[in-house]
Motif scaffolding. Structure first.
Motif, mmCIF file in Angstrom:
data_model
loop_
_atom_site.group_PDB
_atom_site.id
_atom_site.type_symbol
_atom_site.label_atom_id
_atom_site.label_comp_id
_atom_site.label_asym_id
_atom_site.label_seq_id
_atom_site.Cartn_x
_atom_site.Cartn_y
_atom_site.Cartn_z
ATOM 1 N N ALA A 1 0.838 -1.208 0.000
ATOM 2 C CA ALA A 1 0.000 0.000 0.000
ATOM 3 C C ALA A 1 0.870 1.254 0.000
ATOM 4 C CB ALA A 1 -0.938 -0.012 1.206
ATOM 5 N N MET A 2 1.988 1.206 0.733
ATOM 6 C CA MET A 2 2.906 2.352 0.760
ATOM 7 C C MET A 2 3.475 2.620 -0.636
ATOM 8 S SD MET A 2 4.841 1.496 4.329
ATOM 9 C CE MET A 2 6.143 2.704 4.322
ATOM 10 N N LYS A 3 3.568 1.560 -1.431
ATOM 11 C CA LYS A 3 4.056 1.706 -2.812
ATOM 12 C C LYS A 3 2.940 2.144 -3.761
ATOM 13 C CE LYS A 3 8.409 0.298 -2.788
ATOM 14 N NZ LYS A 3 9.454 1.071 -3.445
ATOM 15 N N GLY A 4 1.759 2.414 -3.194
ATOM 16 C CA GLY A 4 0.672 2.961 -4.010
ATOM 17 C C GLY A 4 -0.332 1.936 -4.525
ATOM 18 N N HIS A 5 -0.204 0.684 -4.073
ATOM 19 C CA HIS A 5 -1.128 -0.353 -4.543
ATOM 20 C C HIS A 5 -2.270 -0.542 -3.558
ATOM 21 C CE1 HIS A 5 1.756 -1.398 -7.638
ATOM 22 N NE2 HIS A 5 2.701 -1.423 -6.708
ATOM 23 N N LYS A 6 -3.487 -0.502 -4.057
ATOM 24 C CA LYS A 6 -4.634 -0.700 -3.165
ATOM 25 C C LYS A 6 -4.650 -2.154 -2.687
ATOM 26 C CE LYS A 6 -9.422 0.464 -2.499
ATOM 27 N NZ LYS A 6 -10.714 0.853 -3.080
ATOM 28 N N THR A 7 -4.547 -2.316 -1.379
ATOM 29 C CA THR A 7 -4.314 -3.642 -0.799
ATOM 30 C C THR A 7 -5.258 -3.918 0.357
ATOM 31 O OG1 THR A 7 -1.958 -3.446 -1.370
ATOM 32 C CG2 THR A 7 -2.527 -5.074 0.312
ATOM 33 N N VAL A 8 -5.727 -5.165 0.427
ATOM 34 C CA VAL A 8 -6.511 -5.592 1.591
ATOM 35 C C VAL A 8 -5.822 -6.808 2.199
ATOM 36 C CG1 VAL A 8 -8.084 -6.959 0.119
ATOM 37 C CG2 VAL A 8 -8.795 -6.330 2.444
ATOM 38 N N VAL A 9 -5.804 -6.853 3.517
ATOM 39 C CA VAL A 9 -5.225 -8.016 4.204
ATOM 40 C C VAL A 9 -6.331 -8.684 5.030
ATOM 41 C CG1 VAL A 9 -4.237 -6.505 6.021
ATOM 42 C CG2 VAL A 9 -3.382 -8.847 5.764
ATOM 43 N N ILE A 10 -6.487 -9.998 4.806
ATOM 44 C CA ILE A 10 -7.586 -10.752 5.420
ATOM 45 C C ILE A 10 -7.042 -11.709 6.473
ATOM 46 C CG2 ILE A 10 -9.540 -12.294 4.999
ATOM 47 C CD1 ILE A 10 -9.457 -11.559 2.083
ATOM 48 N N ASP A 11 -7.675 -11.707 7.632
ATOM 49 C CA ASP A 11 -7.304 -12.634 8.703
ATOM 50 C C ASP A 11 -8.124 -13.922 8.570
ATOM 51 O OD1 ASP A 11 -6.543 -13.880 10.995
ATOM 52 O OD2 ASP A 11 -6.894 -12.160 12.318
ATOM 53 N N PHE A 12 -7.456 -14.999 8.197
ATOM 54 C CA PHE A 12 -8.134 -16.301 8.082
ATOM 55 C C PHE A 12 -8.075 -17.088 9.389
ATOM 56 C CE2 PHE A 12 -9.396 -17.471 3.688
ATOM 57 C CZ PHE A 12 -9.010 -16.327 3.026
ATOM 58 N N ASP A 13 -7.450 -16.534 10.395
ATOM 59 C CA ASP A 13 -7.264 -17.280 11.651
ATOM 60 C C ASP A 13 -8.482 -17.080 12.555
ATOM 61 O OD1 ASP A 13 -6.063 -18.920 13.444
ATOM 62 O OD2 ASP A 13 -4.181 -17.808 13.525
ATOM 63 N N ILE A 14 -9.583 -17.745 12.176
ATOM 64 C CA ILE A 14 -10.842 -17.609 12.903
ATOM 65 C C ILE A 14 -10.653 -18.062 14.348
ATOM 66 C CG2 ILE A 14 -13.268 -18.342 12.954
ATOM 67 C CD1 ILE A 14 -12.440 -16.756 10.422
ATOM 68 N N GLY A 15 -11.097 -17.232 15.269
ATOM 69 C CA GLY A 15 -10.996 -17.599 16.677
ATOM 70 C C GLY A 15 -9.788 -16.981 17.354
ATOM 71 N N LEU A 16 -8.790 -16.571 16.594
ATOM 72 C CA LEU A 16 -7.607 -16.004 17.248
ATOM 73 C C LEU A 16 -7.515 -14.477 17.134
ATOM 74 C CD1 LEU A 16 -4.638 -18.453 16.851
ATOM 75 C CD2 LEU A 16 -5.726 -17.621 18.917
ATOM 76 N N ARG A 17 -7.813 -13.969 15.947
ATOM 77 C CA ARG A 17 -7.800 -12.522 15.750
ATOM 78 C C ARG A 17 -6.505 -11.869 16.185
ATOM 79 N NH1 ARG A 17 -12.602 -9.012 17.974
ATOM 80 N NH2 ARG A 17 -11.028 -7.457 17.573
ATOM 81 N N ASN A 18 -5.445 -12.160 15.463
ATOM 82 C CA ASN A 18 -4.159 -11.527 15.783
ATOM 83 C C ASN A 18 -3.879 -10.337 14.900
ATOM 84 O OD1 ASN A 18 -2.916 -12.701 17.918
ATOM 85 N ND2 ASN A 18 -2.230 -14.470 16.730
ATOM 86 N N LEU A 19 -4.334 -10.437 13.657
ATOM 87 C CA LEU A 19 -3.966 -9.447 12.660
ATOM 88 C C LEU A 19 -4.411 -8.040 13.058
ATOM 89 C CD1 LEU A 19 -2.778 -8.952 9.801
ATOM 90 C CD2 LEU A 19 -5.111 -9.216 8.946
ATOM 91 N N ASP A 20 -5.639 -7.924 13.547
ATOM 92 C CA ASP A 20 -6.134 -6.574 13.881
ATOM 93 C C ASP A 20 -5.318 -5.952 15.022
ATOM 94 O OD1 ASP A 20 -7.551 -8.775 15.038
ATOM 95 O OD2 ASP A 20 -8.867 -7.365 16.050
ATOM 96 N N LEU A 21 -4.781 -6.788 15.904
ATOM 97 C CA LEU A 21 -3.916 -6.261 16.981
ATOM 98 C C LEU A 21 -2.615 -5.726 16.400
ATOM 99 C CD1 LEU A 21 -4.364 -9.082 19.641
ATOM 100 C CD2 LEU A 21 -5.269 -6.756 19.757
ATOM 101 N N ILE A 22 -2.024 -6.512 15.511
ATOM 102 C CA ILE A 22 -0.744 -6.105 14.905
ATOM 103 C C ILE A 22 -0.921 -4.866 14.030
ATOM 104 C CG2 ILE A 22 1.123 -6.896 13.364
ATOM 105 C CD1 ILE A 22 1.286 -9.237 14.971
ATOM 106 N N MET A 23 -2.108 -4.759 13.414
ATOM 107 C CA MET A 23 -2.394 -3.592 12.575
ATOM 108 C C MET A 23 -2.883 -2.409 13.423
ATOM 109 S SD MET A 23 -1.811 -4.518 9.380
ATOM 110 C CE MET A 23 -2.561 -3.146 8.526
ATOM 111 N N GLY A 24 -3.149 -2.662 14.691
ATOM 112 C CA GLY A 24 -3.587 -1.579 15.583
ATOM 113 C C GLY A 24 -5.005 -1.102 15.315
ATOM 114 N N CYS A 25 -5.878 -2.011 14.826
ATOM 115 C CA CYS A 25 -7.253 -1.580 14.539
ATOM 116 C C CYS A 25 -8.283 -2.400 15.317
ATOM 117 C CB CYS A 25 -7.532 -1.641 13.037
ATOM 118 S SG CYS A 25 -7.499 -3.309 12.356
#
Ligand SMILES: Nc1ncnc2c1ncn2[C@@H]1O[C@H](COP(=O)(O)OP(=O)(O)O)[C@@H](O)[C@H]1O
Ligand SMILES: [Mg+2]
Length: 269
Positions: A28-52
């Protein structure tokens, strides 16, 4: 055409989520529209690391079940324009991810995004299989130790036999090796495998070597993907990996033990 990239490994705790967050942010910093999906159902780590994590209202499973639309579930990153997060649900069972459901969400996302990063859970069960099934590219995240390399080899087998591309007889999933938590000092002492060892065993092109770094913990504790910290070795190494993913050829850094110079020995680093 959107590219679907799975960050996978087989083994848990090797740095998949850290890498997913860093690579998505880097693209995304390089200008590409990007989405990141958390497939780890039940754990939810990605949103913590992303701070959201406080912004999560709807999640991936809500969208699959038709309880929310993508627009409602996608979280726009507060730092990086063009970056969005689709969080995992914390409570639902893992069977919530169906091939049809996941396929439909990816198809919808593909209309709007250039890169779709799938952060895979560990293992080779449903969640991990769903994360890799639709992939065009796989970033096989591996630590320089035998058990991790073995599990990565297993995932390579899955990519070559269980992915949609394999089923449809299309060009195979493009596989890259991302070596994480690399510690040159421990390679020297023989506690860890070297880059060459791992490359030789897995025999796929190397996209990055991320050093073992304090910066990773610091970043994840503050909910900032480590690639944002361009003073840090890990942040710089992830930037290099993103550039290679985009087709640049760069020399590998942080492969050698940093010999402490005279001043550093006296004053510390
Ligand atoms: N390069 C690194 N240096 C130091 N610690 C790291 C590094 N990469 C990941 N870690 C740590 O390893 C642990 C597992 O990372 P994570 O990304 O959650 O792995 P996974 O998603 O594969 O389970 C976390 O505590 C993370 O902070
Ligand atoms: Mg993870």
């Amino acid at each position: 055409m959107a590219q679907i990239i799975v960050v996978t490994s087989g083994k848990g705790g090797v740095g998949k989520t850290t890498s997913s967050a860093a690579i998505a942010t880097g693209l995304a910093m390089k200008g590409h529209k990007t989405v990141v999906i958390d497939f780890d159902i039940g754990l939810r780590n990605l949103d913590l690391i992303m701070g959201c994590e406080r912004r999560v209202v709807y999640d991936f499973v809500n969208v699959i079940n038709g309880e929310a639309n993508l627009n409602q579930a996608l979280i726009k990153d507060k730092r990086t324009p063009k970056l969005f997060v689709l969080p995992a649900s914390q409570t639902r069972d893992k069977d919530a991810l169906t091939k049809e459901g996941v396929g439909k969400v990816l198809e919808d996302l593909a209309k709007d995004f250039e890169y779709i990063i799938c952060d895979s859970p560990a293992g080779i069960e449903t969640g991990a299989m769903m994360a890799l099934y639709f992939a065009d590219v796989a970033i096989v995240t591996t630590n320089p130790e035998v058990s991790s390399v073995r599990d990565s080899d297993r995932i390579l087998g899955m990519l070559q036999s269980k992915s949609k591309r394999a089923e449809d007889g299309l060009e195979p999933v493009k596989e890259y090796l991302l070596l994480t938590r690399y510690s040159p000092a421990r390679v020297t002492t023989g506690e860890m495998l070297s880059v060459q060892d791992v490359e030789e065993i897995l025999a796929i092109p190397l996209i990055g070597v991320i050093p073992e770094s304090q910066a990773v913990l610091k970043a994840s504790n503050s909910g900032v993907p480590v690639i944002i910290d361009q003073e840090s070795d890990a942040g710089m190494a992830y930037s290099d990996a993103v550039e290679r993913l985009l087709g640049e050829e760069l020399p590998f850094r942080f492969l050698k033990e940093e010999k402490k110079g005279f001043l550093k020995r006296i004053f510390g680093s």
